[in-house]
Design an enzyme around this catalytic site. Sequence first.
Site, mmCIF file in Angstrom:
data_model
loop_
_atom_site.group_PDB
_atom_site.id
_atom_site.type_symbol
_atom_site.label_atom_id
_atom_site.label_comp_id
_atom_site.label_asym_id
_atom_site.label_seq_id
_atom_site.Cartn_x
_atom_site.Cartn_y
_atom_site.Cartn_z
ATOM 1 N N CYS A 113 -6.548 -38.542 9.837
ATOM 2 C CA CYS A 113 -5.877 -39.751 9.351
ATOM 3 C C CYS A 113 -4.420 -39.848 9.801
ATOM 4 C CB CYS A 113 -6.000 -39.810 7.828
ATOM 5 S SG CYS A 113 -5.469 -41.389 7.104
ATOM 6 N N LYS B 203 -6.031 -30.211 7.325
ATOM 7 C CA LYS B 203 -4.973 -31.177 7.591
ATOM 8 C C LYS B 203 -3.607 -30.620 7.196
ATOM 9 C CE LYS B 203 -3.711 -36.003 6.608
ATOM 10 N NZ LYS B 203 -4.048 -37.216 5.839
ATOM 11 N N GLU C 62 -13.502 -39.309 7.798
ATOM 12 C CA GLU C 62 -12.787 -38.480 6.824
ATOM 13 C C GLU C 62 -13.565 -38.402 5.508
ATOM 14 O OE1 GLU C 62 -8.276 -38.202 4.887
ATOM 15 O OE2 GLU C 62 -8.935 -40.037 5.880
#
Length: 489
Positions: free
Chosen positions: A367, A315, A254
């Site tokens: 994540c 995301k 990330e």
Amino acid sequence: MIAGALQTLTLSPFYLWWLGPLSVFMILLITVNQAPEKLFRSGWLVGLGLFASGASWIYVSISEHGNTSIPLAIALMVVFIAGLALFHGLAFWFWGKLTKSSAPRRLLLFPAIWILSDWLRGWLLTGFPWLYLGTAHTDGPLGGLAPITGVHGITFWITTTAVAIYGAWWLIQSGRKVSASAVTVAALLPWFIAPALKATDWTELGKEPLSFAAMQGNIPQQIKWDPDFLRDQIVTYLGMTEPYWETDLILWPETAIPIPQDQAGPVIEHIREKLGENSTLITGIPWYGYSSQTEDYTFHNSIMAIGKGEGMYHKQKLVPFGEYVPLEGLLRGLIGFFDLPMSSFSPGPKDQSPLASSGMNITPYVCYEVAYPDFAAINARNTELLLTISNDGWFGDSIGPLQHLQIARMRALETGRYMLRGTNNGVTAIIDHKGQITERIPQFQRAVLTGEFYTATGNTPYMQTGSWPVLTLALILIVFVRERVIPAN
């Protein structure tokens, strides 16, 4: 509180899955005959024990990385834990409202109430889909249910088992030993059937393995967004990748490229030039540009495929306070924790296309997203591989990153697909379609993980239905077992 805390021990890194039914049985011993007005307190204490033991790792990000004094960090952690515990408190209060003082009704409705509370906690206000009892069975006997019912279905049966044991004990005291035996056998049957189901292949793996390399840079969180160290971070990852440019799939974690894509053109072009003809590199990178969704220029926390692959994913499930600040106008600037670097992301749009690499479709999760069971299952439909990137440096050497890894393993088990996991400081791993780790590298080390993976085709039953069958069953139980339907005696 002790019963709640025992549930943390069922999960990584302890793996004492058998404490799950024991914990629920202990809760039932205390609450089945408790006055309805006391159930809120009992439920809240269960939640307090669970989250104080299982989610206190939030303190690391608040104190060490949030520029917050120790007393204030402790206070914020306590508020966070006490707030999460309200889900259990309210669930038990609702349980009492539905059942009044009827022990049989309470037993019949307990699994339904628990599951709906879990689901609500994973949905309301972005959600906190963490510490589900069913997650423990990546290594437990009920893991074979995961491709059929998902993690909520496993949790449902754990609670049902505890209810059945309590009910059998009550039946024996009433002299109804035959009924007690029948209840016990029915409760234990899935515990013997599920291990056989785990051997069932719900998806079909590709015949040829593909090569994989993941770079774990172990970049200190303190310098992650420091402009003086941005170039050094990129050079670190380029240097680690140097021997692996011909690998089929290369993964950086990330925000491994800590500058927005509109400023990272030279870096991206250099990667394209270095990659082998059939190689793809996937990396986390912030994205900045005009968004039709927000009708303004905005940042996204994104993941990008370069080389033989293509695609950009933004995301969707953002972490409160870490990636966006709720009530920003009131909280921003109040304390350091509300001004963390890169805490102004916008969520990406729904129905984004998967990433592509050499003809295969890849479902990416950034994540926290991997913690959402239904979100993960729906997005995995008709793709061949799962991939997740993370930066668990926010949580230091706590148990949080190890719980996160186990959650990723459950998603692989539910979908019958390999999960490739790349992180900044661990745990970087290859997880097979049965939720088992085939390769991993230690935490807190700068290292490269290499190994092989297989693509998979076909959808598991859970991918097709999600958690709706379990949730519907819970609602049906509430409708037909509530106080006005079954008499008190």
